[in-house]
Design an enzyme around this catalytic site. Structure first.
Site, PDB file in Angstrom:
ATOM      1  N   LYS A 106       0.847  -1.196   0.000  1.00  0.00           N
ATOM      2  CA  LYS A 106       0.000   0.000   0.000  1.00  0.00           C
ATOM      3  C   LYS A 106       0.889   1.255   0.000  1.00  0.00           C
ATOM      4  O   LYS A 106       2.096   1.177   0.260  1.00  0.00           O
ATOM      5  CB  LYS A 106      -0.909  -0.012   1.227  1.00  0.00           C
ATOM      6  N   TYR A 127      16.087  30.151   9.040  1.00  0.00           N
ATOM      7  CA  TYR A 127      14.919  30.935   9.444  1.00  0.00           C
ATOM      8  C   TYR A 127      14.850  31.055  10.956  1.00  0.00           C
ATOM      9  O   TYR A 127      15.031  30.075  11.685  1.00  0.00           O
ATOM     10  CB  TYR A 127      13.640  30.267   8.941  1.00  0.00           C
TER      11      TYR A 127
HETATM   12  C1  PLP Z   1      -0.454  -1.608   6.858  1.00  0.00           C
HETATM   13  C2  PLP Z   1      -1.025  -2.918   7.229  1.00  0.00           C
HETATM   14  C3  PLP Z   1      -0.200  -4.053   7.297  1.00  0.00           C
HETATM   15  C4  PLP Z   1       1.301  -3.968   7.199  1.00  0.00           C
HETATM   16  O1  PLP Z   1       1.768  -3.442   8.419  1.00  0.00           O
HETATM   17  P1  PLP Z   1       3.328  -3.315   8.745  1.00  0.00           P
HETATM   18  O2  PLP Z   1       3.358  -2.893  10.164  1.00  0.00           O
HETATM   19  O3  PLP Z   1       3.849  -2.249   7.838  1.00  0.00           O
HETATM   20  O4  PLP Z   1       3.952  -4.621   8.488  1.00  0.00           O
HETATM   21  C5  PLP Z   1      -0.791  -5.281   7.511  1.00  0.00           C
HETATM   22  N1  PLP Z   1      -2.124  -5.388   7.689  1.00  0.00           N
HETATM   23  C6  PLP Z   1      -2.946  -4.321   7.658  1.00  0.00           C
HETATM   24  C7  PLP Z   1      -4.398  -4.512   7.882  1.00  0.00           C
HETATM   25  C8  PLP Z   1      -2.421  -3.043   7.449  1.00  0.00           C
HETATM   26  O5  PLP Z   1      -3.226  -1.976   7.461  1.00  0.00           O
END
Ligand code: PLP
Length: 381
Positions: A50, A271
């Site tokens: 994702k 800044y």
């Molecule tokens: C993002 C997510 C993962 C992966 O999580 P990590 O901590 O990055 O390994 C797995 N399952 C779900 C439902 C997620 O939202």
């Protein structure tokens, strides 16, 4: 974008027109997949890609993970699934974690994407679509075991157990949940969620079960169930704060030295002039800033860059396009030759940068923007 063999990493500067270069080591990502896959034994090791593979480019990372053995992928949104689909083989399963928003069901079947059904509404929508298609349609069911984010409640599961016809038309491929405290092995929430998954799944159609993401894998074998869903660990982030990180780093972020100067005692930098030199200093201005996703808070808590073995503290505030560092410790002969420094590299991990910025490695990685020149190291590890 450039492809480089791994051996060139840290060698020449391949991007004369860019302020910073992000090297993404695809071989290291494949090696992390194999390490996690080996650790989870009989369970299927899926891959979470994702957010464009946590900012690293799902179109490149997806095929590499598939060659390393991944057959199941997870994204968050329908559109992410549509973008990933052409980059993995037709037999690879792509689950969409947020499930179908009303009216999008046909897009899932059109693009061969599998929804994670999180609510009674999503179940009804998917059943309706299956009826229209005249065949059962595969999907995952998510149950909420305690995080109160996604998934069916106990009451929903009770309704489904009493009226199994509500699931007619759904080919349940997976029953899954997600851990809230997996990075804290001592948290009692972990075992509680594990036990609730067993109990809730017992009332649903028999299917493979899944609970663990990256950190959950390291809680041990009774968290692995039939499938695990690592994301962060594939990209090299530490699964928990204590102990050594067994995963390979996958990114190196180098920033160009745009200008060097000498300042005197009392001179301010950046800044707000929030940093003032206590004495004469050599400083360098780097072509990387918060608009590149290098978080502005990253100047705090020991925020630094590295030039070989020389630590370069960040001075004052990070600007939109630039960051100033103290190079006084670097011998002039070395500094003369230097064209770039490491913001993330062998001596400074993504998790280190996150610590300085008061956040987590996930946010640092996914924030890294599109303005860098990106180079993929393609040698299979
Ligand atoms: C993002 C997510 C993962 C992966 O999580 P990590 O901590 O990055 O390994 C797995 N399952 C779900 C439902 C997620 O939202």
């Amino acid at each position: 974008m450039t492809d480089l063999p791994s051996s060139l990493s840290a060698a020449g500067w391949a991007a004369p027109g860019a302020g910073a270069m992000l090297e993404i080591d695809l071989g290291a990502i494949a090696a992390n997949y194999r390490l996690l896959n080996a650790r989870t034994g009989q369970a299927t090791c899926a891959a979470v890609v994702k957010a464009d593979a946590y900012g690293l480019g799902a179109h490149r990372v997806g095929p590499v993970l598939e060659r390393a053995g991944a057959k199941v992928f997870f994204v968050a949104h329908l559109e992410e699934g549509m973008r990933l689909r052409p980059h993995v083989s037709a037999t690879a399963a792509i689950f969409v974690l947020h499930g179908p928003m009303p009216g999008t069901e046909a897009e899932f079947t059109r693009h061969a994407l599998l929804p994670v059904l999180n609510s009674m509404e999503q179940i009804a929508g998917w059943c309706g679509h299956a009826a229209q298609m005249g065949r059962p349609l595969p999907a995952a069911l998510q149950v909420d075991t305690g995080m109160s984010r996604f998934g069916l409640s106990d009451a929903d599961v009770a309704v489904l157990a009493a009226r199994p016809a509500l699931l007619d038309g759904i080919g349940t491929q997976l029953v899954m949940s997600h851990l809230a405290c997996a990075d804290t092995p001592a948290s009692p929430a972990n075992a509680m969620q594990r036990d609730r998954l067993h109990a809730m799944a017992a009332r649903l159609p028999a299917a493979p079960l899944a609970l663990a993401a990256s950190s959950g894998i390291f809680l041990g074998v009774d968290y692995h169930f039939n499938l695990v869903r690592p994301g962060a660990a594939l990209y090299g982030l530490a699964p928990n704060a204590d102990g050594p990180n067994p995963l390979h780093p996958t990114v190196r972020l180098r920033a160009r030295i745009v200008q060097k100067r000498t300042i005197g005692a009392g001179d301010g930098v950046g800044y707000g002039l929030t940093w003032r030199a206590p004495g004469p200093r050599r400083i360098a201005t780097l072509g990387i800033g918060y608009a590149d996703g290098f978080l502005r808070q990253g100047a705090n808590n020991g925020g630094c860059a590295w030039l070989d073995a020389y630590r370069l503290p960040i001075l004052g505030r990070i600007s939109m396009d630039s960051t100033t560092v103290d190079v006084s410790a670097v011998p002039e002969s070395v500094l003369d030759q230097a064209t770039h420094v490491d913001m993330i590299g062998p001596r400074r991990s993504v998790d280190d940068v996150a610590h300085s910025a008061g956040t987590i490695g996930y946010e640092v990685l996914t924030a890294l923007g599109a303005r860098f020149h990106r180079a993929y190291l393609t040698q299979a590890a």
